[in-house]
Design a protein around this motif. Structure first.
Motif, PDB file in Angstrom:
ATOM      1  N   SER A   1      -3.009   3.647  -3.125  1.00  0.00           N
ATOM      2  CA  SER A   1      -4.215   2.844  -2.893  1.00  0.00           C
ATOM      3  C   SER A   1      -4.736   2.219  -3.986  1.00  0.00           C
ATOM      4  O   SER A   1      -4.871   2.824  -4.889  1.00  0.00           O
TER       5      SER A   1
ATOM      6  N   LEU B   1      -5.746   7.537   0.068  1.00  0.00           N
ATOM      7  CA  LEU B   1      -6.955   6.760  -0.111  1.00  0.00           C
ATOM      8  C   LEU B   1      -7.981   7.164  -0.874  1.00  0.00           C
ATOM      9  O   LEU B   1      -9.005   6.322  -1.204  1.00  0.00           O
TER      10      LEU B   1
ATOM     11  N   LEU C   1      -4.700  -0.649   6.593  1.00  0.00           N
ATOM     12  CA  LEU C   1      -5.117   0.238   5.550  1.00  0.00           C
ATOM     13  C   LEU C   1      -4.996   1.749   5.884  1.00  0.00           C
ATOM     14  O   LEU C   1      -4.498   2.535   5.133  1.00  0.00           O
TER      15      LEU C   1
ATOM     16  N   CYS D   1     -11.902   8.384   2.621  1.00  0.00           N
ATOM     17  CA  CYS D   1     -12.387   7.665   1.078  1.00  0.00           C
ATOM     18  C   CYS D   1     -13.606   8.415   0.896  1.00  0.00           C
ATOM     19  O   CYS D   1     -14.499   7.840   1.072  1.00  0.00           O
TER      20      CYS D   1
ATOM     21  N   LEU E   1      -9.548   4.880  -3.868  1.00  0.00           N
ATOM     22  CA  LEU E   1     -10.288   3.571  -3.417  1.00  0.00           C
ATOM     23  C   LEU E   1     -11.831   4.010  -3.687  1.00  0.00           C
ATOM     24  O   LEU E   1     -12.540   4.741  -3.452  1.00  0.00           O
TER      25      LEU E   1
ATOM     26  N   LEU F   1       0.874  -1.037   0.009  1.00  0.00           N
ATOM     27  CA  LEU F   1       0.108   0.103   0.150  1.00  0.00           C
ATOM     28  C   LEU F   1       1.065   1.100   0.045  1.00  0.00           C
ATOM     29  O   LEU F   1       0.368   2.270  -0.422  1.00  0.00           O
TER      30      LEU F   1
END
Length: 684
Positions: free
Chosen positions: A277, A304, A297, A343, A307, A273
C-alpha cells in the motif's frame, strides 16, 4: 550529582548581578536560534547588531541553504544584496512563490537563462551543473521542456504546467519552442508529478512529457501523481506502458499514486496494490460504473497500515435512489467502516462530493465511524454527513429558499415551525432549549472525541460550485442544495467549537444556517483558527448572518487567511472596521456576484492592517470603480509591502478569466480559487 546543587538566593540584588543576556549564550545555542530567522533578515539586519552576531551570521551552516519562499517582506534590493553576500557559500536557494521580484533580480540568480532560452547555448559549466541535478520543480508558462533534457540524473521531477491558450491560438504546442526538441532522460527517475492548469495546451504538453515512457519505463518509479482538471484525457500508449511496468515490477512498492479516471481500472490497480500500500492515494472523481477504487483497495489483500492520505472525493457506491442532483453518488458507509479497521494511522481523509443520509434505525452514525480514526488531522465531508435525521416535510423550491424571513416571525404566531429548527446561543438557552441544542450536536460528539487532533475540516455541500471561475465565465446560477443539508445549521456549527486544535476551516453551501449564531460559538472554541473560508451560508437571496459574522471575526485573533463568498455580501465600513481587529491577517479574498464595496473603507483597512499582502475582491460595481481602487491601493502600499497583490475586478466581467491568468499562482491556488484541499497533495 550529589552535593553539586546550590540553592540560589532570590533577591533584587542577586537578580541584577546575575542578569543573562542573549550575548552570553554559547555560539552553538545562538546558531540554533539564528536558523529560525529568515535568510534576508539574518544577513542584512541581524548581522548589523553587533560584532558577535556578525561573525555568527558568516557561519556556512546559515549561508548554505537560503530560504526565501513566501518571505513577503524581502524586496528586490534586499534579495540582490543577500545573493551577493552569500554567493560563495550558497548550495541551495528557494525562491518559489517570490512573484514580486523584478526580472533583473531573477537574472542575477539564473544568468545563463534568458529570453529565448536555448539548450544548445548553455555553457559547459551550466550543462555540467544541470547534469548533476537530482530534484527539479519546474513551472512552465510556455510549451517547452525547460531544462529537463539536460537533467540526466533526475530522481524527482515536479511539473506545474501553466501555459495559456494563447500559445495554441498561435499555432498549437505540438511543436515545442526552438531548441527544446531534446528528449528528457528518465533513467533514474523515482518520482514524477505534474499538475496542470485547465486548457488543451497543457494536456498536449503533458502528453509530450509522458511520451518518453512509451519507449522506456524507469525501474523503481515510486511516485506517480497527475492532476488533470476537467474531463479526463484518453489513456495513451505511454500511460498504458507505464502502468503495466509499475504493476509488473516485483517488489516495487509505490509510495504515491494519483491518476485521471481513464487511466485507472480495477485490474491494473489491484496488481499495483499487490506489491504494497502507498502512503498517498488520490482517487478523486475516479469512480465509474463497475469500478469503485475503495472496493479495489479493500479487496487487494495488501497491508494498508502504511496509508496516511486518502482522497475519495466523489467516489461513492452509485447514484442515490432519490437523486439530489445529476451524477450525485451515495457514500459507501460500510466500506468506510472497513477502512477504519484497515488504516489505523490515516492522517488525511477526503470524502466530499458524495451524500450521506443517515437512515432511521441504521446502526451508528457516520461521525461515530470516523471517530475511530484517532490519528486524523484533516477531514473533508459533505454537509449532509452531519445531519442525524431526515429533512422535515417542506416545500423546497431550490437552495435559494429564504429561511431567515420566516425566522423573523418566530414568537409572533402559534403555528408549528416546519423546516429548519432555530438555534439559540448558550446565553439565550433555557432548560428545554438546552436539551434541543444538545440533540442537534449529539451525532458530532463521537467524531470530536475520537479525533481530538483535527487541524483542518472542510464541510462542503455535495454539488457545490463556486461562482469564481478560472478560465470560464463566472457562475450565474447557484447550485441546488441537498435536502438533508437543511438540517445542518447553527446548532451543528456551535458543536464544532469543540475542536480545540482546529487551524483551517471551510464551510460551503449550508442552507440551514439561519442567523450564524453557531459560527460565533465555533470560533470562540477554536481560538487558534488561522484560515477561514465561508461560501453560500444560509439564504442566497439575502445576507442573513452579517451581525454574527462580524462578532465571529472579532474573536479570530489568530486569523491569517479569510475567503468569503456570498451572492449578496456588501463589504461596507462596518465589515472592514471589524476585520481591522484581525491583526494577524495576511490574505483576503471576497467573492460576491451582487455585492458592493466601499472604497474608503477598503483603503482604511489596508492602512490599519500593515501585514496584509493580498487583497482580491471580485464583486459588483463598475470596472472604473474597481480599477480606481486597485490603483489607489497599489500606489499607497506597494513600496512598504513589496509582495503586495491587489486584484479588484467585477465578477461578471467578460475579461475576468484573462485577469486571473496574471495573478500570482501561489495565492490563486491556495485561497482565491475555491476547491477541496484535504488529501490533495502528497505528504511532505
Amino acid at each position: 550529582m550529589d552535593n553539586q546543587i546550590e540553592t540560589a538566593l532570590c533577591c533584587s540584588d542577586s537578580i541584577s548581578q546575575t542578569c543573562v543576556t542573549i550575548s552570553d549564550f554559547s555560539d552553538e545555542i545562538l546558531l540554533n536560534i539564528l536558523r529560525f530567522i529568515p535568510s534576508h533578515d539574518l544577513m542584512l539586519n541581524v548581522s548589523q547588531v553587533c560584532r558577535k552576531l556578525r561573525t555568527l551570521c558568516l557561519d556556512k551552516s546559515l549561508r548554505a541553504h537560503v530560504q526565501l519562499h513566501k518571505e513577503y517582506t524581502a524586496n528586490d534590493d534586499a534579495v540582490k544584496q543577500l545573493l551577493k553576500n552569500v554567493s560563495c557559500d550558497m548550495q541551495a536557494l528557494n525562491l518559489s512563490g517570490c512573484y514580486w521580484l523584478a526580472g533583473s533580480t531573477m537574472d542575477q540568480v539564473t544568468r545563463y537563462v534568458g529570453p529565448g532560452f536555448d539548450l544548445h547555448q548553455l555553457s559547459a559549466e551550466g550543462k555540467s551543473a544541470l547534469a548533476r541535478l537530482q530534484e527539479l520543480k519546474q513551472t512552465l508558462l510556455t510549451p517547452s521542456y525547460g531544462v529537463v533534457p539536460c537533467c540526466s540524473a533526475l530522481r524527482s521531477l515536479h511539473l506545474y504546467l501553466e501555459a495559456s491558450e494563447g500559445w495554441r491560438e498561435a499555432g498549437g504546442c505540438a511543436q515545442l519552442m526552438v531548441g527544446q526538441s531534446s528528449v528528457p532522460h528518465y533513467q533514474n527517475l523515482r518520482w514524477f508529478s505534474a499538475r496542470l492548469a485547465p486548457g488543451e495546451v497543457n494536456r498536449t504538453l503533458l502528453a509530450l512529457y509522458l511520451a518518453v515512457f512509451s519507449m522506456r519505463v524507469p525501474e523503481g518509479l515510486k511516485g506517480l501523481v497527475l492532476s488533470v482538471p476537467g474531463p479526463p484525457p484518453p489513456r495513451t500508449v505511454a500511460m498504458t506502458a507505464l502502468m503495466e511496468s509499475m504493476a509488473s515490477t516485483v517488489g516495487n512498492t509505490v509510495s504515491a499514486l494519483q491518476l485521471p479516471r481513464t487511466c485507472l481500472d480495477g485490474a491494473i490497480l489491484g496488481r499495483l496494490l499487490a506489491h504494497g500500500s502507498p502512503e498517498y492515494l488520490n482517487f478523486s472523481r475516479c469512480s465509474s460504473p463497475g469500478f469503485n477504487p475503495l472496493h479495489v483497495l479493500l479487496s487487494a489483500g495488501c497491508d494498508l497500515t502504511p496509508l496516511r492520505s486518502l482522497n475519495l472525493r466523489a467516489c461513492g457506491r452509485g447514484p442515490l435512489s432519490e437523486s439530489c442532483g445529476k451524477g450525485d453518488e451515495e457514500m459507501d458507509t460500510e466500506s468506510v467502516k472497513a477502512l477504519t479497521e484497515c488504516c489505523p494511522h490515516l492522517i488525511h481523509l477526503n470524502l466530499s462530493a458524495t451524500h450521506y443520509h443517515h437512515a432511521s434505525g441504521q446502526d451508528g452514525h457516520l461521525c461515530g465511524t470516523l471517530g475511530r480514526f484517532n490519528a486524523l488531522c484533516s477531514l473533508a465531508l459533505p454537509v449532509c454527513a452531519l445531519a442525524q435525521s431526515p429533512p422535515a416535510p417542506m416545500n423546497i423550491q431550490d437552495s435559494n429558499t429564504d429561511l431567515s424571513s420566516r425566522s423573523l416571525l418566530l414568537g409572533l404566531k402559534k403555528s408549528t415551525r416546519i423546516g429548519v429548527p432555530t438555534y439559540r446561543p448558550t446565553t439565550e438557552v433555557t432548560v428545554g432549549q438546552g436539551e434541543e441544542r444538545q440533540d442537534r450536536g449529539f451525532c458530532i460528539q463521537p467524531l470530536l472525541q475520537g479525533c481530538p487532533h483535527l487541524v483542518e475540516l472542510e464541510l462542503i455541500g455535495a454539488g457545490f460550485s463556486s461562482a469564481m471561475p478560472r478560465n470560464e465565465p463566472a457562475m450565474r446560477k447557484d447550485p441546488t442544495a441537498c435536502s438533508w443539508s437543511y438540517n445542518v445549521g447553527d446548532g451543528e456549527l456551535a458543536a464544532l467549537g469543540g475542536m480545540k486544535f482546529l487551524r483551517k476551516l471551510t464551510l460551503a453551501h449550508l442552507p440551514g444556517v439561519l442567523k450564524g449564531t453557531g459560527l460565533i460559538e465555533l470560533v470562540q472554541g477554536c481560538k487558534d483558527l488561522r484560515s477561514l473560508s465561508l461560501a453560500n451560508l444560509g439564504s442566497l437571496k439575502t445576507m442573513n448572518y452579517t451581525q454574527a459574522l462580524l462578532e465571529a471575526l472579532s474573536n479570530c485573533t489568530q486569523l491569517r487567511d479569510l475567503r468569503l463568498e456570498q451572492p449578496y455580501f456588501n463589504a461596507n465600513a462596518a465589515f472592514f472596521e471589524v476585520l481591522s481587529q484581525c491583526h494577524q491577517l495576511r490574505r483576503l479574498c471576497l467573492v460576491s456576484r451582487h455585492g458592493i464595496f466601499q472604497s474608503a473603507a477598503v483603503a482604511a483597512f489596508m492602512k490599519s492592517c500593515a501585514d496584509v499582502i493580498m487583497c482580491h475582491m471580485f464583486m459588483g460595481g463598475t470596472l472604473v470603480a474597481c480599477k480606481t481602487l486597485q490603483k489607489t491601493l497599489l500606489d499607497s502600499f506597494s513600496i512598504s509591502r513589496p509582495a503586495l497583490s491587489v486584484v479588484i475586478y467585477p465578477l461578471l466581467h467578460e475579461d475576468l478569466a484573462q485577469v486571473i491568468r496574471g495573478m500570482p499562482l501561489c495565492h490563486l491556488d491556495e485561497i482565491t480559487l475555491f476547491k477541496s484541499r484535504v488529501a490533495e497533495e502528497p505528504m511532505k
